[in-house]
Design an enzyme around this catalytic site. Structure first.
Site, short mmCIF file in Angstrom:
data_model
loop_
_atom_site.label_atom_id
_atom_site.label_comp_id
_atom_site.label_asym_id
_atom_site.label_seq_id
_atom_site.Cartn_x
_atom_site.Cartn_y
_atom_site.Cartn_z
N ASP A 1 90.18 93.70 27.21
CA ASP A 1 88.92 93.29 27.83
C ASP A 1 89.06 91.99 28.63
OD1 ASP A 1 88.84 94.61 25.27
OD2 ASP A 1 86.67 94.44 25.23
N ASP B 1 85.05 85.64 26.46
CA ASP B 1 84.05 86.46 27.16
C ASP B 1 83.20 85.70 28.17
OD1 ASP B 1 84.51 89.04 25.94
OD2 ASP B 1 83.78 88.14 24.08
#
Length: 395
Positions: A178, A119
């Protein structure tokens, strides 16, 4: 043609014309600056309640008016400083630049720590990346380049993707949809003084994902599991969706946005074609009148299932960018029209106002885990603001 049938067609034409005219009038009257002013008011409320302990607002549960705060390691930590940078861009007010700089700097350890997950793009490009774009602060650039190198350590050349969760949650090399969003960090670094191999890693990840992460109808799995050594695809699962075979709304949103961005960075037509296919299935399956999807398109309790404003915000922003690459005039018009309708819908029916200090209500984080259901979430606010900025620039 008999008189009765002729009258029927005239009536249908009149109704369709009236509906289109009504939307056109609403579209022309949509005041983007008013939405920026609203976001500035809400962000000021949040600034007034953030504790002085280097934490970030993440979400507000349904029925509450208070933020839940997280530290810099949380995957959502970059969205709040990103919102502040966008407010600076939208308003030009130095107040927002000062606050954006402050909260961005709290994320600096991510550039030197060992990568714990994928992330880093969300965390660093949304904060320091937007900051560098707007200020050209050289200190920001150094942090972005270091973080890109850190993210690249998670790349497995045998598989061809960046591993999302190194703690081996699913018994193999795992990659989630993602992760497409975090490739932008690698593309950026490769073009701004970083190692050119970062570009190759990003492209390889996108190609591998395109080949393995989708069902025949172009709907996305959430997680793909690969064999560490052979790179062979083991299975696809949808951890945050209703089932492994369902279309999780935010997952499809990440895919549309991610492949649109990859085309922007590579200009490879296969990525543009794929982004169009991903957008097509999303728009074709979107049945809600207000264009805000249910959290999963196959949720069994529709129409009583929770909505996901975050997915709508992500898709609205992605469609505006995708429209700029699309040569087909009819498709381009559809993308812009649908994106604007989504932003109008979010602005008219999903803003939180006095309910809580976030921008939007009715997002869903991880429903199967009972987490952040029908609440306010910072990434919904971030992409809502980004969508508004992109729409303003388009107009």
């Amino acid at each position: 043609m008999n008189t009765r049938l002729s009258s029927f067609y005239i009536l249908i034409f009149t109704l369709l014309f009236s509906a289109n005219a009504a939307y056109s009038q609403k579209s022309n009257s949509f005041n983007i600056k008013k939405q920026f002013d609203y976001c500035a008011v809400q962000a000021s409320k949040t600034l007034a309640v953030i504790p002085d302990n280097q934490t970030f607002p993440r979400s507000i549960p349904t029925g509450s008016s208070e933020w839940k705060f997280v530290d810099y390691k949380d995957w959502t930590s970059g969205f709040w400083p990103g919102q502040l940078w966008y407010l600076y861009e939208a308003t030009g007010e130095k107040k927002w630049e000062k606050e954006a700089d402050k909260f961005s700097r709290f994320l600096t350890p991510l550039s030197v720590n060992k990568a714990s997950d994928h992330d880093l793009g969300f965390q660093i490009l949304n904060s320091f990346g937007n900051g560098y774009r707007l200020t050209k602060n050289k200190a920001y650039k150094e942090i972005i380049l270091k973080t890109a190198d850190t993210l690249a350590t998670l790349f497995n050349p045998k598989v061809g993707t960046i591993q999302s969760w190194p703690h081996n949650k699913y018994g193999g090399h795992n990659t989630i949809i993602d992760n497409m969003m975090n490739l932008e960090l690698l593309f950026w670094a490769s073009k701004n003084g970083g190692n050119k191999k970062l570009y190759d890693i990003a492209v390889k990840h996108a190609e591998t994902t395109m080949n393995n992460h989708f069902r025949p109808d172009f709907t996305s799995y959430h997680v793909l599991i690969y064999d560490y050594e052979t790179g062979k695809k083991i299975k696809g699962i949808t951890a945050q969706g209703f089932s492994d075979d369902s279309m999780w709304a935010r997952g499809q949103a990440w895919a549309i946005y991610g492949f649109t961005m990859v085309y922007r960075e590579t200009k490879d037509p296969k990525f543009l074609a794929f982004a169009n296919q991903l957008a097509r299935v999303y728009l074709d399956k979107l049945t809600t009148e207000d264009l805000i999807p249910y959290w999963d398109f196959n949720a069994p309790d529709i129409p009583n299932a929770p909505r996901d404003a975050s997915a709508a915000a992500i898709v609205s922003s992605a469609l505006i960018e995708l429209s700029s690459f699309t040569k087909d005039k009819k498709l381009k018009s559809e993308y812009v029209s649908k994106a604007e309708k989504m932003l109008i819908s979010l602005s008219e029916n999903y803003q939180s106002h006095d309910i809580n200090p976030a921008f939007l209500l009715h997002s869903t984080g991880h429903k199967p885990a009972g987490s952040e259901i029908d609440c306010s979430i910072n990434y919904a606010d971030y992409y809502y603001l980004e969508g508004l900025l992109r729409l303003q620039k388009l107009k």
